[in-house]
Motif scaffolding. Structure first.
Motif, short mmCIF file in Angstrom:
data_model
loop_
_atom_site.label_atom_id
_atom_site.label_comp_id
_atom_site.label_asym_id
_atom_site.label_seq_id
_atom_site.Cartn_x
_atom_site.Cartn_y
_atom_site.Cartn_z
N GLN A 156 0.84 -1.21 0.00
CA GLN A 156 0.00 0.00 0.00
C GLN A 156 0.87 1.26 0.00
O GLN A 156 0.56 2.24 -0.65
CB GLN A 156 -0.93 -0.02 1.22
CG GLN A 156 -1.96 1.08 1.19
CD GLN A 156 -3.06 0.88 2.21
OE1 GLN A 156 -2.99 0.00 3.06
NE2 GLN A 156 -4.09 1.70 2.13
N GLY A 157 1.97 1.22 0.74
CA GLY A 157 2.86 2.39 0.80
C GLY A 157 4.06 2.29 -0.12
O GLY A 157 5.08 2.94 0.11
N ALA A 158 3.96 1.46 -1.16
CA ALA A 158 5.01 1.25 -2.17
C ALA A 158 6.23 0.51 -1.58
O ALA A 158 6.65 -0.50 -2.11
CB ALA A 158 5.45 2.53 -2.85
N GLU A 159 6.81 1.03 -0.48
CA GLU A 159 7.95 0.36 0.18
C GLU A 159 9.10 0.12 -0.79
O GLU A 159 9.65 -0.98 -0.88
CB GLU A 159 7.53 -0.99 0.82
CG GLU A 159 6.32 -0.92 1.72
CD GLU A 159 6.57 -0.23 3.05
OE1 GLU A 159 7.74 0.08 3.36
OE2 GLU A 159 5.59 0.04 3.77
N SER B 65 7.10 11.08 -6.10
CA SER B 65 5.79 11.39 -5.51
C SER B 65 5.08 10.09 -5.15
O SER B 65 5.50 9.00 -5.56
CB SER B 65 4.94 12.18 -6.51
OG SER B 65 4.45 11.30 -7.53
N GLY B 66 3.98 10.20 -4.42
CA GLY B 66 3.23 9.01 -4.00
C GLY B 66 2.76 8.18 -5.18
O GLY B 66 2.94 6.96 -5.22
N GLY B 67 2.17 8.84 -6.17
CA GLY B 67 1.67 8.12 -7.35
C GLY B 67 2.79 7.55 -8.20
O GLY B 67 2.64 6.47 -8.79
N GLU B 68 3.92 8.25 -8.26
CA GLU B 68 5.08 7.73 -9.00
C GLU B 68 5.64 6.49 -8.29
O GLU B 68 5.93 5.47 -8.92
CB GLU B 68 6.16 8.80 -9.11
CG GLU B 68 5.79 9.94 -10.05
CD GLU B 68 6.69 11.18 -9.91
OE1 GLU B 68 6.55 12.09 -10.73
OE2 GLU B 68 7.51 11.24 -8.96
N ALA B 69 5.78 6.59 -6.97
CA ALA B 69 6.33 5.47 -6.20
C ALA B 69 5.43 4.23 -6.35
O ALA B 69 5.91 3.11 -6.49
CB ALA B 69 6.47 5.86 -4.74
N GLN B 70 4.13 4.49 -6.34
CA GLN B 70 3.18 3.39 -6.48
C GLN B 70 3.33 2.69 -7.83
O GLN B 70 3.27 1.46 -7.92
CB GLN B 70 1.80 4.01 -6.38
CG GLN B 70 0.75 3.15 -5.78
CD GLN B 70 -0.52 3.97 -5.64
OE1 GLN B 70 -0.75 4.94 -6.37
NE2 GLN B 70 -1.34 3.57 -4.71
N SER C 293 -3.46 6.72 -5.69
CA SER C 293 -3.09 8.15 -5.74
C SER C 293 -2.91 8.70 -7.14
O SER C 293 -2.09 9.58 -7.35
CB SER C 293 -1.81 8.42 -4.93
OG SER C 293 -1.29 7.28 -4.34
#
Ligand code: ATP
Ligand code: MG
Length: 228
Positions: free
Chosen positions: A92-95, A145-150, A173
Motif C-alpha cells: 500500500q505504501g510502495a515500500e 511522488s506518491g503516485g510515482e512510487a506506487q 493516488s
C-alpha cells in the motif's frame, strides 16, 4: 507444482495483528489466470489479508499455499524464498528501497531471480515506459511522488510475471487515465505469467475490472457480485 496449482489457496485462514484476529474463516482459491478485487472499509483488514497471502505476516490459524508451495508459519526465510520466486507484491505504501533509483528498484526482483543485468534492465525499462515512468528511471526512489512510487512498485511487482500478483490499492493516488494504464499493465503481466491477480481497492471501477469481487465485512471475506 506447475501451472495446474492455483495461484493462491487459503484454507480456514485467520488473519491477525499482534495476536488479535482481524479477518476470520477465509477460504479463498484464486486460480491462475483469474483476477479478484477485495473491497472493505478502512481498517477492515484488506492489507493484513494481502500480507498474509504473501507470507509477510503468518496467520493465527489455517494455511496459505502459493503456486502449490505451502507457506510455513514458523519459517519466515522460507516464506521469503517462496515470495521471491512466486509473488509480486505491491505494498500500500510502495515500500521502495529509498537509496536505489527507480530503475534499480524495478530491476531488483529480476536480478534476485537470476536475470542478467542487461536483461533485467531492458525488461524494467519497457514496463516503466508503459507505466509512464520513462523519465524517472534515474531518480532516487526517495524523491518520487506518491503516485510515482506506487507505479514503480507496480513495475517491480510484475517484472518477473510471478504466478501470484497481489496489489494493495495500486491506483490509490493517481488520476483516472493513469488508473486505466496501471490496471492494463497488471492485466498484461497476469496474462504473460498466467498469474492469479488479487487487487485491493476502494475504487468501484477498478473492482469492476476484475473477474470476481470480494468484500471484507464483519471480519469475514464475502463474495460479492460476479463481474462476468
Ligand atoms: N503492524 C500492525 N500492528 C498492529 N495492528 C495493526 C498493524 N497494522 C495494521 N493493524 C491494525 O489491523 C487492522 C487492519 O488493518 P489493515 O491495514 O489491514 O486495514 P485495511 O483494510 O487495509 O485499511 P485501509 O483501507 O485503511 O488501508 C486495523 O485495526 C489496524 O489498525
Ligand atoms: Mg490497507
Amino acid at each position: 507444482m506447475g501451472s495446474r496449482q492455483p495461484a493462491c489457496a487459503a484454507r480456514d485462514l485467520e488473519v491477525g495483528r499482534d495476536g488479535r484476529a482481524i479477518v476470520q474463516g477465509v477460504d479463498l482459491v484464486v486460480e491462475r489466470g483469474r483476477s479478484i478485487s477485495i473491497e472493505g472499509p478502512s481498517g477492515s483488514g484488506k492489507s493484513s489479508l494481502l500480507l498474509t497471502l504473501a507470507g509477510v505476516i503468518p496467520p493465527l490459524r489455517g494455511e496459505v499455499s502459493v503456486a502449490g508451495s505451502l507457506l510455513p508459519p514458523n519459517d519466515p526465510r522460507r516464506r521469503a524464498d517462496i515470495r521471491l520466486l512466486s509473488v509480486g507484491l505491491v505494498f500500500q505504501g510502495a515500500e521502495l528501497i529509498p537509496e536505489l533509483t527507480a530503475l534499480e528498484n524495478v530491476m531488483l526482483p529480476a536480478r534476485l531471480a537470476g536475470a542478467s543485468s542487461p536483461d533485467a534492465e531492458e525488461r524494467a525499462r519497457a514496463i516503466m515506459v508503459a507505466l509512464r515512468l520513462g523519465g524517472l528511471t534515474d531518480r532516487p526512489a526517495m524523491t518520487l511522488s506518491g503516485g510515482e512510487a506506487q507505479r514503480v512498485a507496480t513495475a517491480r511487482a510484475v517484472i518477473n510475471h510471478p504466478p501470484l500478483i497481489l496489489a494493495d490499492e495500486p491506483t490509490g493516488s493517481v488520476e483516472p487515465e493513469l488508473r486505466g494504464i496501471i490496471i492494463d499493465q497488471l492485466r498484461i503481466a497476469a496474462r504473460l505469467g498466467d498469474s492469479g491477480l488479487v487487487l485491493v481497492t476502494h475504487d468501484r471501477w477498478v473492482a469492476s475490472q476484475m473477474d470476481g469481487r470480494y468484500t471484507i465485512r464483519d471480519r469475514r471475506l464475502e463474495r460479492a457480485v460476479a463481474n462476468s
